[in-house]
Enzyme design. Structure first.
Site, short mmCIF file in Angstrom:
data_model
loop_
_atom_site.label_atom_id
_atom_site.label_comp_id
_atom_site.label_asym_id
_atom_site.label_seq_id
_atom_site.Cartn_x
_atom_site.Cartn_y
_atom_site.Cartn_z
N ASP A 87 -26.82 -7.47 10.82
CA ASP A 87 -26.59 -6.71 9.53
C ASP A 87 -27.58 -6.41 9.04
O ASP A 87 -28.68 -6.60 9.66
CB ASP A 87 -25.61 -7.77 8.97
CG ASP A 87 -24.77 -7.02 7.93
OD1 ASP A 87 -25.33 -6.28 6.83
OD2 ASP A 87 -23.52 -6.56 8.00
N HIS A 125 -3.19 -7.93 -1.24
CA HIS A 125 -2.49 -8.08 -0.19
C HIS A 125 -2.89 -9.54 0.44
O HIS A 125 -2.29 -9.84 1.63
CB HIS A 125 -2.40 -7.08 0.78
CG HIS A 125 -3.68 -6.78 1.35
ND1 HIS A 125 -4.56 -5.78 0.49
CD2 HIS A 125 -4.52 -7.19 2.39
CE1 HIS A 125 -5.73 -5.63 1.13
NE2 HIS A 125 -5.92 -6.39 2.20
N CYS A 168 3.44 -0.43 14.73
CA CYS A 168 4.48 0.31 14.39
C CYS A 168 3.99 1.67 13.77
O CYS A 168 3.00 1.53 12.96
CB CYS A 168 5.27 -0.65 13.15
SG CYS A 168 6.47 0.46 12.28
N CYS A 216 8.99 -0.99 10.57
CA CYS A 216 10.37 -0.58 10.51
C CYS A 216 11.44 -1.25 11.27
O CYS A 216 12.45 -1.31 10.82
CB CYS A 216 10.33 0.98 10.78
SG CYS A 216 10.16 1.31 12.74
N CYS A 258 8.01 -1.51 17.80
CA CYS A 258 8.74 -2.63 17.07
C CYS A 258 9.74 -3.24 18.12
O CYS A 258 9.79 -4.55 18.31
CB CYS A 258 9.55 -2.36 15.92
SG CYS A 258 8.28 -1.81 14.28
N ILE A 312 -8.36 -1.96 17.21
CA ILE A 312 -7.70 -3.17 16.24
C ILE A 312 -7.45 -2.82 14.99
O ILE A 312 -7.90 -2.11 14.19
CB ILE A 312 -8.65 -4.16 16.35
CG1 ILE A 312 -9.29 -4.70 17.62
CG2 ILE A 312 -7.81 -5.34 15.50
CD1 ILE A 312 -8.25 -5.50 18.71
N ARG A 355 -25.43 -12.24 3.62
CA ARG A 355 -24.32 -12.58 4.60
C ARG A 355 -24.69 -13.04 5.96
O ARG A 355 -23.89 -13.96 6.55
CB ARG A 355 -23.63 -10.96 4.91
CG ARG A 355 -22.98 -10.59 3.68
CD ARG A 355 -21.50 -11.12 3.54
NE ARG A 355 -20.70 -10.65 2.10
CZ ARG A 355 -20.24 -9.42 2.10
NH1 ARG A 355 -20.30 -8.60 3.07
NH2 ARG A 355 -19.36 -9.39 0.82
N ILE A 375 -13.97 0.91 10.56
CA ILE A 375 -13.59 2.43 10.77
C ILE A 375 -14.92 3.32 10.63
O ILE A 375 -15.37 3.67 9.26
CB ILE A 375 -12.41 2.52 9.88
CG1 ILE A 375 -11.37 1.47 9.99
CG2 ILE A 375 -12.07 3.87 9.88
CD1 ILE A 375 -10.42 1.66 8.72
N THR A 381 -10.53 -3.61 0.94
CA THR A 381 -9.64 -2.63 0.63
C THR A 381 -9.36 -2.45 -0.68
O THR A 381 -9.37 -1.52 -1.37
CB THR A 381 -8.43 -3.00 1.51
OG1 THR A 381 -8.35 -2.75 3.02
CG2 THR A 381 -7.10 -1.78 0.99
N HIS A 398 -12.26 -0.63 -2.14
CA HIS A 398 -12.15 0.69 -2.07
C HIS A 398 -11.24 0.99 -3.24
O HIS A 398 -11.34 2.30 -3.92
CB HIS A 398 -11.54 1.18 -0.73
CG HIS A 398 -12.41 1.08 0.37
ND1 HIS A 398 -13.63 1.85 0.56
CD2 HIS A 398 -12.45 0.20 1.35
CE1 HIS A 398 -14.07 1.54 1.66
NE2 HIS A 398 -13.42 0.36 2.14
#
Length: 342
Positions: free
Chosen positions: A195, A63, A107, A93, A99, A286, A200, A264, A40, A43
């Site tokens: 792959d 994160h 959520c 939330c 939740c 997932i 990798r 995705i 992420t 990106h």
């Protein structure tokens, strides 16, 4: 404090100074020790279409992290100053149907740390205490800093019973590679990963893959024949988001097989629904990690001998973040760690 932020609507990130976060009544303030670079974050670095639509500017990002609690809000219970923690990056939330039913990973009002609000690429991070997770002393800072993607791999791989099963993983990114180790650890028979990145795929072999297949040079059908698989794979884990990989996975599944999708694909991806319907496949999407069952399983697997150390391939001081992102962008890395203590 020092932080790595998106200051302009353009590629790249900037090491800058920002205000230390305020601590709410139900929050903990974490002094960051290590962070890891996620796909992420790549990106966001590239400033692609998704990032342009999603990321507020200016904001510091990141994160995947581990650190030490240095301050707590007055309503916080169950933690102490000095506790070493990582944290769930999806802030939920608490009031929607899912939740309230204990399905917080579903959520509909999720806010992402380092995506929708200030992140962990900084000297300090404030998050709700509910999202903090204590790290046992035997787990290293480096491993604790990758609990977020490790959790994605765990949630995906353990969605179905793997004991004695033949498992196909498409996509040898860090999450797919960790899923290899998880599947073998819990008792899968053959674990095959595909792959086109040889670096990798070699990492996947080190993590225990029965076969790591470069589909640009080798036929998956030939590999299945070599393994004396006559009926197809029992479980498929799609980690790449590449339509051709998803197609090959469906074709290789046994009747009654189970498929978990973490990658995705493009929104209008077409598949052969005959493969799904006439094989009676079960497909599960997932997102994130189950709170907090996935986290307990991660710790339990590490404590019972799961070895993820090969996936961490590069370490840099936070000030050398550009080298870390270059390693990720090269395609020849596993997880890349940034050290905020030096």
């Amino acid at each position: 404090m020092k932080a790595l932020a998106k200051l302009e609507r353009a590629p790249g990130l900037t090491l800058t100074r920002v205000k230390r976060p305020e601590v709410g009544h139900n929050d903990v303030l974490i002094k960051i020790r290590r962070t890891a670079i996620c796909g992420t974050d790549i990106h966001i670095w590239k400033w692609d279409d998704w990032a342009q639509k999603t990321i507020p500017v200016p904001m510091h990002v990141g994160h995947e992290y581990v650190g030490e609690i240095v301050e707590m809000g007055q309503e916080v219970r169950g933690f102490a100053i000095g506790d070493r923690v990582s944290g769930e990056g999806h802030i939920t939330c608490g009031f929607c149907r899912n939740c309230r039913a204990g399905r917080r990973h579903l959520c509909r009002n999720t806010v992402g740390v380092g995506v929708n609000r200030e992140g962990a690429f900084a000297e300090y991070l404030a998050i709700p205490a509910f999202n903090a997770f204590k790290i046992p002393p035997e787990i290293s800072d480096d491993l604790a800093s990758i609990f977020d993607p490790f959790g994605n791999a765990t949630h995906t791989a353990l969605s179905f019973n793997l004991v004695g099963e033949d498992v196909l993983i498409t996509g040898a990114g860090p999450i797919g590679i960790m899923a290899v180790a998880i599947a073998k650890h819990v008792g899968a028979r053959n674990v095959v990963i595909t792959d086109i990145n040889d670096y990798r795929l070699e990492l996947a072999r080190k993590m225990g893959a029965t076969r790591a297949v470069n589909v640009a040079r080798e036929s998956l059908r030939d590999v299945m024949a070599d393994l004396r698989m006559t009926e197809g794979f029992d479980v498929g884990l799609e980690m790449s988001g590449v339509p051709s990989a998803f197609t090959s996975l469906l074709e290789a599944m046994n009747h009654g097989g189970k498929v978990a999708l973490l990658g995705i694909p493009p929104a209008q991806t077409a598949i052969d629904w005959n493969q799904v319907i006439f094989k009676g496949l079960e497909i599960k999407g997932i997102y994130g990690r189950e709170m907090f069952e996935t986290w307990y399983k991660m710790v339990a697997m590490l404590q019972s001998g799961l070895d993820l150390s090969p996936i961490i391939t590069h370490r840099f001081a936070a000030d050398d973040y550009e080298k870390g992102f270059a390693a990720m962008l090269s395609g020849e890395s596993g997880k890349v760690i940034l050290d905020w203590t030096v």
